[in-house]
Design an enzyme around this catalytic site. Structure first.
Site, PDB file in Angstrom:
ATOM      1  N   GLY A   1       4.992 -11.516  25.630  1.00 38.55           N
ATOM      2  CA  GLY A   1       3.881 -10.668  25.219  1.00 38.55           C
ATOM      3  C   GLY A   1       2.675 -10.776  26.137  1.00 38.55           C
TER       4      GLY A   1
ATOM      5  N   VAL B   1      13.741  -4.756  22.786  1.00 37.19           N
ATOM      6  CA  VAL B   1      12.939  -5.879  22.290  1.00 37.19           C
ATOM      7  C   VAL B   1      12.071  -6.395  23.443  1.00 37.19           C
ATOM      8  CG1 VAL B   1      12.967  -8.156  21.211  1.00 37.19           C
ATOM      9  CG2 VAL B   1      14.763  -6.480  20.665  1.00 37.19           C
ATOM     10  N   LEU B   2      10.776  -6.449  23.242  1.00 39.86           N
ATOM     11  CA  LEU B   2       9.831  -6.799  24.303  1.00 39.86           C
ATOM     12  C   LEU B   2      10.135  -8.173  24.893  1.00 39.86           C
ATOM     13  CD1 LEU B   2       7.178  -5.981  25.802  1.00 39.86           C
ATOM     14  CD2 LEU B   2       5.951  -7.238  24.024  1.00 39.86           C
ATOM     15  N   ASP B   3      10.257  -8.238  26.215  1.00 41.46           N
ATOM     16  CA  ASP B   3      10.429  -9.496  26.966  1.00 41.46           C
ATOM     17  C   ASP B   3      11.651 -10.295  26.513  1.00 41.46           C
ATOM     18  OD1 ASP B   3       8.125  -8.922  28.397  1.00 41.46           O
ATOM     19  OD2 ASP B   3       6.823 -10.028  27.028  1.00 41.46           O
ATOM     20  N   ASP B   4      12.706  -9.593  26.077  1.00 38.75           N
ATOM     21  CA  ASP B   4      13.856 -10.296  25.510  1.00 38.75           C
ATOM     22  C   ASP B   4      15.176  -9.912  26.181  1.00 38.75           C
ATOM     23  OD1 ASP B   4      14.846 -12.134  23.456  1.00 38.75           O
ATOM     24  OD2 ASP B   4      15.839 -10.369  22.611  1.00 38.75           O
TER      25      ASP B   4
END
Length: 287
Positions: A204, A229-232
């Site tokens: 994030g 999915v953010l940064d995943d």
């Protein structure tokens, strides 16, 4: 790395069992292939076989336009997911950037000296700041402003530009906007991001500030494929550097910039050279 060779590269994943290497090698040898590189990996926990094999097209007797039809029976027999690429065809890469230019500058330098084997038909930004870098390199620069209220329209315009340019892969060179799930799904494992922390720690926003507040002794950078999915998404490359109690947030940001550009450029180069296979939110990077 020289990109003058006339070769093809085959990437394969399938359930693991005996005889896979022989089946692939025998198929290529039927058509007089000179195998230049072959690398494989078995993931025992997933019962998965992954392989990268590159061969010279000089003297290869199967026309590449007939390759898919000839290879498909073997792929069907062994349940293979596969793709083949030719060294003669350069991938078309779009770069997205916001205001920070260090990753963009590094990518363009490596592209200009031939380290990144691709064409860059356009750069897309939500700000004017990096236009001079694009113009210096002779690359069209498109500003598409993004606000909280126009995100859908902005992505529609970005898509129009990408499709018009025939883009194969997108690199987010510190592009400070979150792409929608709909956008990402149209480019599975073909959007590469750089995140300024050692994921999964400090995902994030403002990771350097959070790392400083936590008193960490190492900071890192992570390049990964973008998912909904953010940064995943599957991680391609990571690097770290040591910091100390003497470093403030600005020192972390400065040291992090060096990590970010190197890690992103490595990941992009490996993707362009067909060295990355993704599965189960992980990657295998063939060296």
């Amino acid at each position: 790395m020289s990109h003058n060779k006339n070769s093809a590269t085959l990437l394969i994943s399938c359930p693991d069992k005996k005889g896979l290497v022989a089946a692939i090698a025998n198929f290529l040898m039927t058509y007089n292939a000179n195998i230049m590189h072959a690398d494989q990996h078995q993931d025992v926990s997933e019962n998965l076989f992954l392989m990268r094999i590159e061969w010279s097209l000089d003297g290869f007797t199967l026309p590449m336009e007939s390759f898919a039809a000839a290879f498909q029976p073997i792929a069907d027999k062994h349940g293979m997911t596969w793709r083949v690429s030719l060294s003669s065809r350069k991938p078309r890469m779009a770069i997205f950037v916001s205001k920070y230019e260090h990753c963009l500058v590094d990518l363009l330098h490596r592209w200009r000296i031939g380290e990144l084997n691709c064409d860059i038909p356009l750069i897309i930004s939500n700000h004017e700041d990096c236009r001079r870098m694009a113009e210096f390199n002779g690359i069209p620069y498109h500003v598409v402003p993004v606000t909280q209220t126009n995100k859908e329209e902005a992505e529609a315009e970005q898509w129009r530009l990408l499709e018009e340019a025939g883009v194969d892969v997108i690199v987010l060179a510190r592009y400070m906007q979150v792409l929608s799930q709909r956008f990402v799904e149209r480019f599975p494992n073909r959007v590469i991001n750089i995140h300024h922390s050692f994921l999964p720690a400090f995902d994030g926003a403002k990771p350097y500030h959070r790392a400083f507040a936590r008193g960490v002794k190492l900071i890192g950078a992570t390049s990964h494929y973008v998912t909904e999915v953010l940064d995943d998404g599957p991680i391609i490359e990571q690097e770290v550097t040591r910091i100390s109690h003497r470093d403030d947030v600005e020192d972390l940001v400065q040291k992090g910039r060096d990590l970010e550009k190197v890690v992103l450029s490595r990941a992009v180069r490996w993707h362009l050279d067909d060295r990355v296979l993704s599965y189960s939110n992980k990657t295998v990077v063939f060296d």
